[in-house]
Design an enzyme around this catalytic site. Structure first.
Site: not given
Length: 270
Positions: A187, A128, A124-125
């Site tokens: 997100e 970004h 997920h990070e």
């Protein structure tokens, strides 16, 4: 009042010339070199201010998961090795920055039950970074400031009553109507991109759903979604569940990592 706002709209139209991998239009006003410089500087500052874990088992676990994820990230996102640091902090958090920097707080390791759930976090990070969300966020803030300045100038030249109240209302409108939803879009996109990335890296993609079920247990009393920069846990779980069949087509079961989570994560030093 119309002219400054028309000029601002024209600027947005000129810069919104790219799209994310999910097809979302992006406004980016900064170069990759600028973002890399800011990311590296921020990471160095973080390392000076936050204790770094020296526990070998914890570091081996995080490094193993991070390496499995980053080797499947395109070189166009970052050339060279990724720097991964485990911060000795009770914060339930992790982050990735332009210039190939990843930070994982030991606090989040008590929420992630296994390598797959940590793979969901790091995926997920890194998502970004892949989707240039830092650039978009900085660009949105810059455009917000420009818009407020233009509106202030326009109101100053008009006969509008209660100008201070009008400007305060405009500020709230931008915050809740533009900036926060913009962050929620980031997100949600990072969730989907991260789920695909973890699947390609050999981590079980359904673990991302279990992760957010764990997170939901920790976030009772969270603010309403429209007042938060993040989607609600329920929204995230629903979106990841809906996308799971697509992520499963990318799941490489024959290349599963073997990252062993320590039985005990040392508590942060006082």
């Amino acid at each position: 009042m119309k002219l400054p706002l028309i000029m601002l709209t024209a600027l947005i139209a000129l810069t919104a010339c790219t799209s994310s991998s999910t097809g979302r239009k992006q406004v980016m006003l900064f170069s990759d070199a600028e973002l890399d410089k800011m990311g590296a500087a921020s990471f160095e500052d973080m390392k000076k201010k936050t204790p770094i874990s020296t526990d070998k088992a914890t570091n081996d676990f995080v490094q193993c998961v991070a390496k499995s994820i980053t080797k499947n990230v395109a070189k166009s996102v970052h050339q060279g090795d990724w720097e991964v640091v485990v911060f000795d902090s009770a914060q339930v958090n992790a982050f990735a920055l332009p210039s190939g920097k990843i930070g994982v707080y030991t606090g989040i390791l008590n929420v992630t039950e296994n390598q797959d759930q940590l793979g969901a976090i790091i995926g997920h990070e890194v998502g970004h970074v892949i989707e240039h969300h830092s650039n978009e966020r900085l660009s949105a803030n810059k455009l917000q400031n420009m818009g407020m300045a233009a509106a202030t100038a326009a109101v100053g030249l008009s006969d509008v009553e209660n100008k201070g109240l009008w400007m305060a209302g405009l500020g709230l409108g931008l915050q809740y109507g533009v900036i926060m939803p913009y962050s929620r879009a980031h997100e949600s996109e990072a969730d989907i991109v991260g789920q695909d990335l973890m699947a390609r890296s050999g981590f079980e993609p359904s673990a991302s759903i279990k992760l957010w079920q764990n997170m939901a247990k920790l976030s009772k009393g969270a603010p309403a979604e429209f007042m938060s920069t993040h989607p609600s846990n329920k929204t995230r779980i629903n979106q990841l569940t809906e996308h799971l069949p697509s992520a499963m087509t990318l799941y490489k079961t024959d290349s599963r990592p073997n990252c062993q989570k320590p039985k005990v994560i040392p508590s942060p030093k006082a």
